[in-house]
Design a protein around this motif. Sequence first.
Motif, mmCIF file in Angstrom:
data_model
loop_
_atom_site.group_PDB
_atom_site.id
_atom_site.type_symbol
_atom_site.label_atom_id
_atom_site.label_comp_id
_atom_site.label_asym_id
_atom_site.label_seq_id
_atom_site.Cartn_x
_atom_site.Cartn_y
_atom_site.Cartn_z
ATOM 1 N N TRP A 72 0.788 -1.225 0.072
ATOM 2 C CA TRP A 72 0.085 -0.263 0.091
ATOM 3 C C TRP A 72 0.824 1.290 -0.160
ATOM 4 C CZ3 TRP A 72 -2.423 2.302 5.072
ATOM 5 C CH2 TRP A 72 -3.140 3.381 4.650
ATOM 6 N N ARG A 75 2.323 1.887 -3.365
ATOM 7 C CA ARG A 75 1.514 2.401 -4.165
ATOM 8 C C ARG A 75 1.130 3.723 -4.069
ATOM 9 N NH1 ARG A 75 -3.415 0.444 -3.264
ATOM 10 N NH2 ARG A 75 -3.169 -1.102 -1.893
ATOM 11 N N ASN A 79 1.437 7.647 -6.149
ATOM 12 C CA ASN A 79 -0.040 8.383 -6.542
ATOM 13 C C ASN A 79 0.231 9.833 -6.410
ATOM 14 O OD1 ASN A 79 -1.240 5.790 -7.018
ATOM 15 N ND2 ASN A 79 -2.479 6.102 -5.149
#
Length: 267
Positions: A72, A75, A79
């Motif tokens: 997570w 990611r 972003n």
Amino acid sequence: MSEQESAVLLRRREGGVTEVVLNRPDKRNAFDDVIIQQLIHTLTDVNADSQTKVVILRSEGKHFSAGADLGWMRRMAENTHQENLDDSRELARLMSVLNHLSKPVIGLVQGAAFGGAVGLAACCDIVIATEKSSFCLSEVKLGLIPAVISPYVVRAIGERQARRYFISAEVFTAKQAQEYGLVHIVCDDVEAMEQRCNEMLQQLAINGPEAMKAAKDLVFAVSHKPIDETVIDDTAHRIADIRVGVEGQEGLSAFLNKRKANWVPEE
């Protein structure tokens, strides 16, 4: 059922006790955006459930939670700012939902509680840990900060300890966490923690459910506020309201007539 679908379990126990369980022991119960959503929905449903009187937040395996899942975080690093903002707001919503749950929440902490998991503990009403439990606000090691959990952690351990541990990312023990106010009870091992939890459940079972909810609201209403006429008047209204309410009337009647109130379970 996929791994993420089974990452948050709901278990019903006798006496209106509901367990919300993090179930990723192979990942040290680390959580990501999907699991955060599951926790929000599960806690919201439990809060609306009239059969639930007490909630237990716990985890499977050796550790309470390692905090954020590495995948997570990877990611999120890729972003946009807006995506990171939206994501962070959901973690903030989880903390708020847990903190303001209308039922008493007991947190059981074994092993490690790192990063966001410290926030989860800080949002519980009663925290029971084992002697081998350890805590760490580890975000600065990654060049980050414990931002959305900070209001709850600072209220739990105080500004002085927060300044140290937010900056240092030192690991602190269950005994230290108890001294700082994050943990209420420290037990020898997991078995003793389970026993102490059961004793606490018995204690809560003799208390009026609506009174416990009102007592929790009362803490939020008076905390960090000056003792002025507004607070004084508000507290006077709160006790007057509950005295004439159904549960208050039953509790006073039971006490005066030396009998058990109708919410107390039969032995």
